[in-house]
Design a protein around this motif. Sequence first.
Motif, mmCIF file in Angstrom:
data_model
loop_
_atom_site.group_PDB
_atom_site.id
_atom_site.type_symbol
_atom_site.label_atom_id
_atom_site.label_comp_id
_atom_site.label_asym_id
_atom_site.label_seq_id
_atom_site.Cartn_x
_atom_site.Cartn_y
_atom_site.Cartn_z
ATOM 1 N N ILE A 95 0.803 -1.217 0.000
ATOM 2 C CA ILE A 95 0.000 0.000 0.000
ATOM 3 C C ILE A 95 0.843 1.278 0.000
ATOM 4 O O ILE A 95 0.290 2.373 -0.150
ATOM 5 N N TYR A 96 2.163 1.157 0.186
ATOM 6 C CA TYR A 96 2.995 2.366 0.176
ATOM 7 C C TYR A 96 4.379 1.996 -0.350
ATOM 8 O O TYR A 96 5.079 1.167 0.239
ATOM 9 N N THR A 97 4.733 2.618 -1.469
ATOM 10 C CA THR A 97 6.014 2.313 -2.080
ATOM 11 C C THR A 97 6.445 3.485 -2.957
ATOM 12 O O THR A 97 5.634 4.375 -3.248
ATOM 13 N N GLU A 98 7.703 3.490 -3.353
ATOM 14 C CA GLU A 98 8.206 4.489 -4.286
ATOM 15 C C GLU A 98 8.381 3.853 -5.655
ATOM 16 O O GLU A 98 8.911 2.746 -5.768
ATOM 17 N N LYS A 99 7.923 4.550 -6.694
ATOM 18 C CA LYS A 99 8.093 4.060 -8.055
ATOM 19 C C LYS A 99 9.476 4.421 -8.599
ATOM 20 O O LYS A 99 10.076 3.657 -9.341
ATOM 21 N N THR B 67 22.407 8.313 1.530
ATOM 22 C CA THR B 67 21.717 7.166 2.119
ATOM 23 C C THR B 67 20.239 7.318 1.819
ATOM 24 O O THR B 67 19.647 8.359 2.118
ATOM 25 N N ILE B 68 19.645 6.314 1.189
ATOM 26 C CA ILE B 68 18.242 6.391 0.823
ATOM 27 C C ILE B 68 17.469 5.248 1.469
ATOM 28 O O ILE B 68 18.035 4.220 1.822
ATOM 29 N N MET B 69 16.167 5.462 1.640
ATOM 30 C CA MET B 69 15.312 4.419 2.200
ATOM 31 C C MET B 69 14.134 4.212 1.260
ATOM 32 O O MET B 69 13.428 5.162 0.921
ATOM 33 N N LEU B 70 13.923 2.974 0.837
ATOM 34 C CA LEU B 70 12.829 2.617 -0.050
ATOM 35 C C LEU B 70 11.726 1.967 0.782
ATOM 36 O O LEU B 70 11.926 0.883 1.329
ATOM 37 N N PRO B 71 10.565 2.603 0.900
ATOM 38 C CA PRO B 71 9.497 2.054 1.752
ATOM 39 C C PRO B 71 8.776 0.888 1.096
ATOM 40 O O PRO B 71 8.711 0.775 -0.136
ATOM 41 N N CYS B 72 8.227 0.025 1.939
ATOM 42 C CA CYS B 72 7.369 -1.070 1.474
ATOM 43 C C CYS B 72 6.397 -1.393 2.607
ATOM 44 O O CYS B 72 6.703 -2.199 3.492
ATOM 45 N N LYS B 73 5.235 -0.736 2.586
ATOM 46 C CA LYS B 73 4.211 -0.948 3.604
ATOM 47 C C LYS B 73 3.148 -1.890 3.053
ATOM 48 O O LYS B 73 2.732 -1.761 1.902
ATOM 49 N N VAL B 74 2.700 -2.819 3.897
ATOM 50 C CA VAL B 74 1.840 -3.907 3.421
ATOM 51 C C VAL B 74 0.576 -4.013 4.265
ATOM 52 O O VAL B 74 0.609 -3.877 5.493
ATOM 53 N N VAL C 70 20.658 -9.643 0.958
ATOM 54 C CA VAL C 70 21.048 -10.090 2.292
ATOM 55 C C VAL C 70 21.640 -8.895 3.032
ATOM 56 O O VAL C 70 22.190 -7.981 2.417
ATOM 57 N N GLN C 71 21.515 -8.919 4.340
ATOM 58 C CA GLN C 71 21.986 -7.799 5.150
ATOM 59 C C GLN C 71 23.496 -7.602 4.965
ATOM 60 O O GLN C 71 24.272 -8.568 4.955
ATOM 61 N N SER C 72 23.898 -6.344 4.809
ATOM 62 C CA SER C 72 25.312 -6.016 4.676
ATOM 63 C C SER C 72 25.522 -4.616 5.243
ATOM 64 O O SER C 72 24.584 -3.999 5.764
ATOM 65 N N HIS C 73 26.754 -4.091 5.134
ATOM 66 C CA HIS C 73 27.018 -2.766 5.684
ATOM 67 C C HIS C 73 26.338 -1.672 4.854
ATOM 68 O O HIS C 73 26.138 -0.565 5.339
ATOM 69 N N ARG C 74 25.943 -1.983 3.603
ATOM 70 C CA ARG C 74 25.284 -0.973 2.763
ATOM 71 C C ARG C 74 23.807 -1.260 2.511
ATOM 72 O O ARG C 74 23.044 -0.347 2.248
ATOM 73 N N PHE C 75 23.401 -2.513 2.564
ATOM 74 C CA PHE C 75 22.010 -2.872 2.285
ATOM 75 C C PHE C 75 21.390 -3.498 3.528
ATOM 76 O O PHE C 75 21.885 -4.514 4.021
ATOM 77 N N LYS C 76 20.299 -2.909 4.006
ATOM 78 C CA LYS C 76 19.634 -3.418 5.203
ATOM 79 C C LYS C 76 18.128 -3.419 4.985
ATOM 80 O O LYS C 76 17.543 -2.390 4.618
ATOM 81 N N VAL C 77 17.496 -4.577 5.204
ATOM 82 C CA VAL C 77 16.039 -4.655 5.227
ATOM 83 C C VAL C 77 15.608 -4.422 6.672
ATOM 84 O O VAL C 77 15.914 -5.222 7.555
ATOM 85 N N LEU C 78 14.933 -3.317 6.914
ATOM 86 C CA LEU C 78 14.561 -2.927 8.271
ATOM 87 C C LEU C 78 13.380 -3.747 8.778
ATOM 88 O O LEU C 78 12.638 -4.346 7.981
ATOM 89 N N THR D 122 10.627 -2.803 9.637
ATOM 90 C CA THR D 122 9.406 -2.260 9.044
ATOM 91 C C THR D 122 9.150 -2.797 7.641
ATOM 92 O O THR D 122 8.073 -2.608 7.075
ATOM 93 N N GLY D 123 10.167 -3.443 7.043
ATOM 94 C CA GLY D 123 10.054 -3.904 5.672
ATOM 95 C C GLY D 123 10.695 -2.964 4.671
ATOM 96 O O GLY D 123 10.814 -3.302 3.487
ATOM 97 N N ASP D 124 11.126 -1.788 5.114
ATOM 98 C CA ASP D 124 11.768 -0.827 4.220
ATOM 99 C C ASP D 124 13.212 -1.243 3.941
ATOM 100 O O ASP D 124 13.845 -1.925 4.760
#
Length: 272
Positions: free
Chosen positions: A183-187, A196-203, A222-230, A232-234
Motif C-alpha cells: 500500500i505504500y512504495t516508491e516508483k 543514504t536512501i530508504m525505499l518504503p514497502c508498507k503492506v 542479504v543484510q550487509s554494511h550498505r544494504f539493510k532490510v529494516l 518495518t520492511g523498508d
Amino acid sequence: MNLNLCAIALLLFGSLSGAQSRAVDIVDDSNDVDNSIETEEAPQSQSKHHNRAFEDDWLKFTKTPPTKMQQAPGATLEIACEMMGSQVPSIQWIVGHMPLSEIDNLESNSITEYAPSAIVRVRSVHIVDHMLSEPRIYTCIGRTGSKTIYASTVVHPAHADQELGSLIVPEKQYQGPQKPRIIYTEKTHLDLMGSTIMLPCKVHARPHAKITWRNNEDKEIVQSHRFKVLPTGDLLIADLKWEDMGNYKCIAHNAVGRDSADTFVYPVLKED
C-alpha cells in the motif's frame, strides 16, 4: 546544481504534463475543480536554499484517485494515489469530511526524510475492507517541504435491491485472511551518489506478511554494511553508488498469496 540531475528532473517533470491533477472539492463532490494546495513557504526555510539542489520544492500528481467509486458487496476496495516531487514526498489519508483550512494545518505523525537532492515518485493505496453504511470521503494528502496537494474520492456504499426499494447494507468489517497488498512504495528514487536512501514497502495483509527484497540483479538482498532490510520492511541503501542503479523489488507474501512492487533507483553524479 549538477547538470545531469537538472536534465533528469526536467525530463521527469515534463512527463507529468499529461497527468492532470483532477481535483475534487472536499465539501461538494459534484464539483470538478483544482484542489491542489501549495502552501506559503515558511520564511525560515529560505535560509536553507543555498544547501538545496533545487531553489524551490515542487510536488505534482502523477495519478489522482477517481472522484467517485461504488463499493461492491463483499469486495475490498482500493483507492490509489501517486505523486512526484523534490525531496521525498509523504502521503497520508484522512477519512470523512474535513474543512480545507484544517487540511492546510494538518500535521502528519509520520517521520519524513530530509533529502534536498532527491526526486521521488511515491504511490499510496488506501484499503477499504469493510462495508460502508453511507457515502464516505477519502482524501489523499501529499507533502514535501513547503508544498501540499490533495485529492478526494467519494465512495458510495453497496445497496441490496429489495421489494420495497434499496436497502443500505449495515456497516460490517470483513473477516478472514487477506492476501498481501503493498500500500505504500516508491516508483522512482533519484539521489546523489554517496547519499543514504530508504525505499518504503508498507503492506496490508492478514495474517502478517513476510517481506523480502530483490536487488538490481534480481537476487535476494542479504543484510550487509550498505544494504539493510529494516524490521518495518523498508530497504536502506547507504553510500549510494552508480552500480546500484536499477530496479529493486519488494515482495510480500503470506499463506493466502503474494504481492510485489518495483522501485527504480537512479544515482546521480555529484558536482565537482
